[in-house]
Structures are given as C-alpha cells and as structure tokens.
Design a protein around this motif. Structure first.
Motif, PDB file in Angstrom:
ATOM      1  N   PRO A   1       0.819  -1.218   0.000  1.00 60.52           N
ATOM      2  CA  PRO A   1       0.000   0.000   0.000  1.00 60.52           C
ATOM      3  C   PRO A   1       0.846   1.259   0.000  1.00 60.52           C
ATOM      4  N   SER A   2       0.255   2.337  -0.510  1.00 58.25           N
ATOM      5  CA  SER A   2       0.920   3.633  -0.508  1.00 58.25           C
ATOM      6  C   SER A   2       0.747   4.290   0.854  1.00 58.25           C
ATOM      7  N   LEU A   3       1.423   5.422   1.044  1.00 56.56           N
ATOM      8  CA  LEU A   3       1.345   6.148   2.312  1.00 56.56           C
ATOM      9  C   LEU A   3      -0.093   6.508   2.658  1.00 56.56           C
ATOM     10  N   ASN A   4      -0.886   6.878   1.659  1.00 61.90           N
ATOM     11  CA  ASN A   4      -2.266   7.262   1.914  1.00 61.90           C
ATOM     12  C   ASN A   4      -3.093   6.136   2.515  1.00 61.90           C
ATOM     13  N   GLU A   5      -2.668   4.905   2.306  1.00 59.58           N
ATOM     14  CA  GLU A   5      -3.427   3.749   2.781  1.00 59.58           C
ATOM     15  C   GLU A   5      -2.948   3.249   4.134  1.00 59.58           C
ATOM     16  N   LEU A   6      -1.865   3.827   4.654  1.00 60.14           N
ATOM     17  CA  LEU A   6      -1.304   3.356   5.917  1.00 60.14           C
ATOM     18  C   LEU A   6      -1.874   4.144   7.090  1.00 60.14           C
ATOM     19  N   GLU A   7      -1.959   3.496   8.248  1.00 64.05           N
ATOM     20  CA  GLU A   7      -2.487   4.140   9.442  1.00 64.05           C
ATOM     21  C   GLU A   7      -1.386   4.254  10.498  1.00 64.05           C
ATOM     22  N   PRO A   8      -0.889   5.468  10.748  1.00 65.69           N
ATOM     23  CA  PRO A   8       0.122   5.646  11.793  1.00 65.69           C
ATOM     24  C   PRO A   8      -0.520   5.583  13.170  1.00 65.69           C
ATOM     25  N   ASN A   9       0.313   5.371  14.182  1.00 70.01           N
ATOM     26  CA  ASN A   9      -0.196   5.499  15.555  1.00 70.01           C
ATOM     27  C   ASN A   9       0.746   6.402  16.331  1.00 70.01           C
ATOM     28  N   LEU A  10       0.217   7.042  17.345  1.00 72.53           N
ATOM     29  CA  LEU A  10       0.942   8.105  18.031  1.00 72.53           C
ATOM     30  C   LEU A  10       2.183   7.599  18.751  1.00 72.53           C
ATOM     31  N   GLU A  11       2.072   6.462  19.422  1.00 76.61           N
ATOM     32  CA  GLU A  11       3.230   5.924  20.141  1.00 76.61           C
ATOM     33  C   GLU A  11       4.388   5.657  19.183  1.00 76.61           C
ATOM     34  N   ALA A  12       4.057   5.087  18.026  1.00 75.00           N
ATOM     35  CA  ALA A  12       5.085   4.803  17.031  1.00 75.00           C
ATOM     36  C   ALA A  12       5.664   6.091  16.472  1.00 75.00           C
ATOM     37  N   TYR A  13       4.815   7.083  16.260  1.00 73.94           N
ATOM     38  CA  TYR A  13       5.280   8.365  15.729  1.00 73.94           C
ATOM     39  C   TYR A  13       6.237   9.049  16.699  1.00 73.94           C
ATOM     40  N   LEU A  14       5.973   8.928  17.982  1.00 71.20           N
ATOM     41  CA  LEU A  14       6.886   9.495  18.977  1.00 71.20           C
ATOM     42  C   LEU A  14       8.258   8.841  18.894  1.00 71.20           C
ATOM     43  N   ARG A  15       8.290   7.529  18.668  1.00 76.71           N
ATOM     44  CA  ARG A  15       9.584   6.852  18.499  1.00 76.71           C
ATOM     45  C   ARG A  15      10.333   7.432  17.295  1.00 76.71           C
ATOM     46  N   PHE A  16       9.605   7.661  16.223  1.00 72.71           N
ATOM     47  CA  PHE A  16      10.210   8.250  15.029  1.00 72.71           C
ATOM     48  C   PHE A  16      10.775   9.638  15.318  1.00 72.71           C
ATOM     49  N   LEU A  17      10.034  10.467  16.035  1.00 72.66           N
ATOM     50  CA  LEU A  17      10.498  11.818  16.340  1.00 72.66           C
ATOM     51  C   LEU A  17      11.735  11.794  17.235  1.00 72.66           C
TER      52      LEU A  17
ATOM     53  N   ILE B   1       0.386  12.672   8.458  1.00 75.89           N
ATOM     54  CA  ILE B   1       0.277  12.137   9.811  1.00 75.89           C
ATOM     55  C   ILE B   1      -0.499  13.095  10.706  1.00 75.89           C
ATOM     56  N   ALA B   2      -0.234  14.405  10.573  1.00 80.00           N
ATOM     57  CA  ALA B   2      -0.958  15.401  11.368  1.00 80.00           C
ATOM     58  C   ALA B   2      -2.454  15.332  11.088  1.00 80.00           C
ATOM     59  N   ASP B   3      -2.816  15.159   9.829  1.00 82.82           N
ATOM     60  CA  ASP B   3      -4.229  15.064   9.463  1.00 82.82           C
ATOM     61  C   ASP B   3      -4.885  13.839  10.081  1.00 82.82           C
ATOM     62  N   LYS B   4      -4.116  12.756  10.221  1.00 82.40           N
ATOM     63  CA  LYS B   4      -4.697  11.496  10.688  1.00 82.40           C
ATOM     64  C   LYS B   4      -4.725  11.360  12.204  1.00 82.40           C
ATOM     65  N   ILE B   5      -3.682  11.825  12.904  1.00 83.82           N
ATOM     66  CA  ILE B   5      -3.611  11.524  14.344  1.00 83.82           C
ATOM     67  C   ILE B   5      -3.349  12.736  15.236  1.00 83.82           C
TER      68      ILE B   5
ATOM     69  N   ASP C   1      14.202   2.482   7.479  1.00 81.30           N
ATOM     70  CA  ASP C   1      14.112   1.756   8.742  1.00 81.30           C
ATOM     71  C   ASP C   1      13.522   2.659   9.827  1.00 81.30           C
ATOM     72  N   ARG C   2      13.913   3.921   9.827  1.00 82.62           N
ATOM     73  CA  ARG C   2      13.366   4.866  10.808  1.00 82.62           C
ATOM     74  C   ARG C   2      11.893   5.159  10.518  1.00 82.62           C
ATOM     75  N   LEU C   3      11.552   5.374   9.261  1.00 88.19           N
ATOM     76  CA  LEU C   3      10.187   5.730   8.915  1.00 88.19           C
ATOM     77  C   LEU C   3       9.185   4.611   9.168  1.00 88.19           C
ATOM     78  N   ARG C   4       9.630   3.353   9.047  1.00 86.44           N
ATOM     79  CA  ARG C   4       8.696   2.261   9.274  1.00 86.44           C
ATOM     80  C   ARG C   4       8.206   2.255  10.714  1.00 86.44           C
ATOM     81  N   LYS C   5       8.948   2.921  11.636  1.00 87.00           N
ATOM     82  CA  LYS C   5       8.519   2.978  13.041  1.00 87.00           C
ATOM     83  C   LYS C   5       7.169   3.656  13.186  1.00 87.00           C
ATOM     84  N   ILE C   6       6.848   4.562  12.259  1.00 85.65           N
ATOM     85  CA  ILE C   6       5.594   5.291  12.352  1.00 85.65           C
ATOM     86  C   ILE C   6       4.399   4.357  12.229  1.00 85.65           C
ATOM     87  N   PHE C   7       4.582   3.249  11.521  1.00 85.05           N
ATOM     88  CA  PHE C   7       3.461   2.381  11.185  1.00 85.05           C
ATOM     89  C   PHE C   7       3.559   1.024  11.872  1.00 85.05           C
ATOM     90  N   THR C   8       4.374   0.935  12.928  1.00 84.24           N
ATOM     91  CA  THR C   8       4.483  -0.332  13.652  1.00 84.24           C
ATOM     92  C   THR C   8       4.118  -0.155  15.114  1.00 84.24           C
TER      93      THR C   8
END
Length: 271
Positions: free
Chosen positions: A93-109, A206-210, A264-271
C-alpha cells in the motif's frame, strides 16, 4: 524525499522499496562492501554496485552539478508514486493507505532528533575544516524536535528513549565523518533535503490522521525554505568541486546506505 514505511526485501538482486509490505523489525547488521553497517537487516551490495556503475559510465555527471547528481541517485530509491522521477515499483500500500499510531510516531520523532543532533554536532566540531561551512544553515532540526517532544510530554505522553538501531546509526555517522567525508556528505544531504521535501508531506499526512492537523515545529523553518536550500546547494557544490570522480562516486554509492537507514526509521511510524 518522499518516503513512507519500508519494505526491506532480500534476494539475489536486492531491492529496497519504500512501502509497507513485509516490514522487518529486526535490528541486525548489514554489510555494505567492505564496511559493516549496524542497525539494518538487509544486504544491498547489488544496489551499491549499480549506483557505482552508473556513475562510472558518466551517466550521473553529464552536464549536472554534483548536487543534481546526488538528487538523481536519490530518485533511484523512490517509487513513482513518491516522485515522478522515481524508478522503483511500488510494493504494498501507498502512504495514503497506511495508518500511523501516536506511540510509534513518537519513536520516530525521538530517533530523528538523535540523528539531526548528531549531524549538527559533527558540523559544529568541524574536525574536517569544510564541515564548518554547514553550521547555522537554517535547516537544523534538533531544536524544533526538542520543542515538539516537550509539547507531547506536556500533553501527558511518555517520551521514549532512542532506539538501538538509530543509536547505532548515530555512531556510524560519527565514525564516517572522520574516516570518509565524501560518504558522510551523502547522509548530510539526504537527511536535510529529504526532510524539506517528502518529510513535510509525510508530516502533513500524519498530522491530518492523528494530530488533529496540528503542524509540528519539525516541519517549520525560519526564513524562506527555498532560499535556505539553495544556499546549502551552492556550498555543497563548491565543496564537491575539488573532489575526484572516484570520491564523487563514493558519495553517490552511499545513497543506498542512507536510504536504508531512513526507511528503517520511517517504518517505526506504522508499527
């Protein structure tokens, strides 16, 4: 550079596709030619050979500045849905089809702050004299990330420690900056220019979604971004003008390594 989460596919002819299928969460080591690179779990010899072969044929350098050569090398690592000049086929799937989660996004940041702070520390120390040319460019991101993480903490979120893989990447950058300035140059370029392009697009999605459309400081710059980028392009081209073709090719080859760490870093957003 427009990156989503990563597929790191291993096969006799290895490819790295920036998509969501088959994410590998292991943090093993990967061999790049003679250099062992920690934190990534895929072998990509063939990609580096292809990058080097293209440069050796003179394909990269014909009528281009060196920054344009680096951009062309980076486009080889993009899929066509991420950039019109991308050369990879989308897998999953493309980025538009993926669902990030906040905990994972914090790891990325957190990990992004570590890497940008490492780059800034390296140029501030300027163990190689020309690194000083890239102090206070206006592209620096660690202070912006510090503000964002403080905001998340004030909202009651727990801020994690940096991951093992990006802690190893930071050490790799430190070592590279002392032993192979051309290869380091590649990581510097891809991190800052990537954040100014695809990084912003990813941040908005990501901001739009979460985040209820909250724009983080990570995606803001003081001054006109296009001017800041052009100033850095000019300096990068000036530095590279004294390099041999072999040194330039070594920088281009490192694009594969740089992207492997980024995805590898970006995949953290979606795991």
């Amino acid at each position: 550079m427009a990156l989503a989460a990563a597929t790191l596919a291993s096969s006799p002819r290895v490819s790295i596709s920036v998509s969501a299928a088959g994410m590998n969460s292991s943090g093993l080591s990967m061999s790049f030619g003679a250099r062992r690179v920690p934190g990534i779990s895929v072998q990509i010899h063939s990609q580096r050979r292809r990058m080097a072969a293209a440069a050796a044929r003179g394909h990269e350098g014909a009528g281009k500045t060196f920054v344009e050569e680096m951009r062309a090398a980076a486009m080889r690592m993009h899929t066509k849905d991420q950039a019109s000049e991308g050369e990879k086929e989308l897998e999953g799937p493309s980025l538009n089809e993926l669902e990030p989660n906040l905990e994972a996004y914090l790891r990325f940041l957190v990990d992004s702050k570590l890497i940008f702070q490492t780059l800034e520390n390296i140029v501030d120390r300027a163990a190689v004299p020309w690194y000083a040319e890239f102090q206070n460019t206006g592209l620096e991101r660690s202070e912006a990330l510090k503000k964002d993480l403080k905001w998340f903490s004030e909202q009651g979120h727990t801020i994690p420690e940096p991951s093992a893989s990006d802690t190893k990447y930071a050490s790799y950058l430190e070592e590279l900056s002392e032993k192979d300035q051309q290869a380091f140059f590649c990581h510097f370029y891809n991190m800052y220019f990537g954040q100014s392009a695809g990084g912003r697009l990813t941040g908005k999605k990501i901001a739009d979604k979460i985040l209820n459309k909250k724009e983080l400081e990570f995606y803001k710059w003081e001054g006109t971004l296009s001017e800041l980028l052009q100033n850095v392009r000019t300096k990068l081209n000036q530095v590279a003008s004294s390099w041999t073709r072999e040194e330039k090719n070594r920088c281009l080859e490192e694009t594969v390594t740089s992207f492997a760490y980024s995805v590898d870093r970006l995949r953290k957003i979606f795991t």
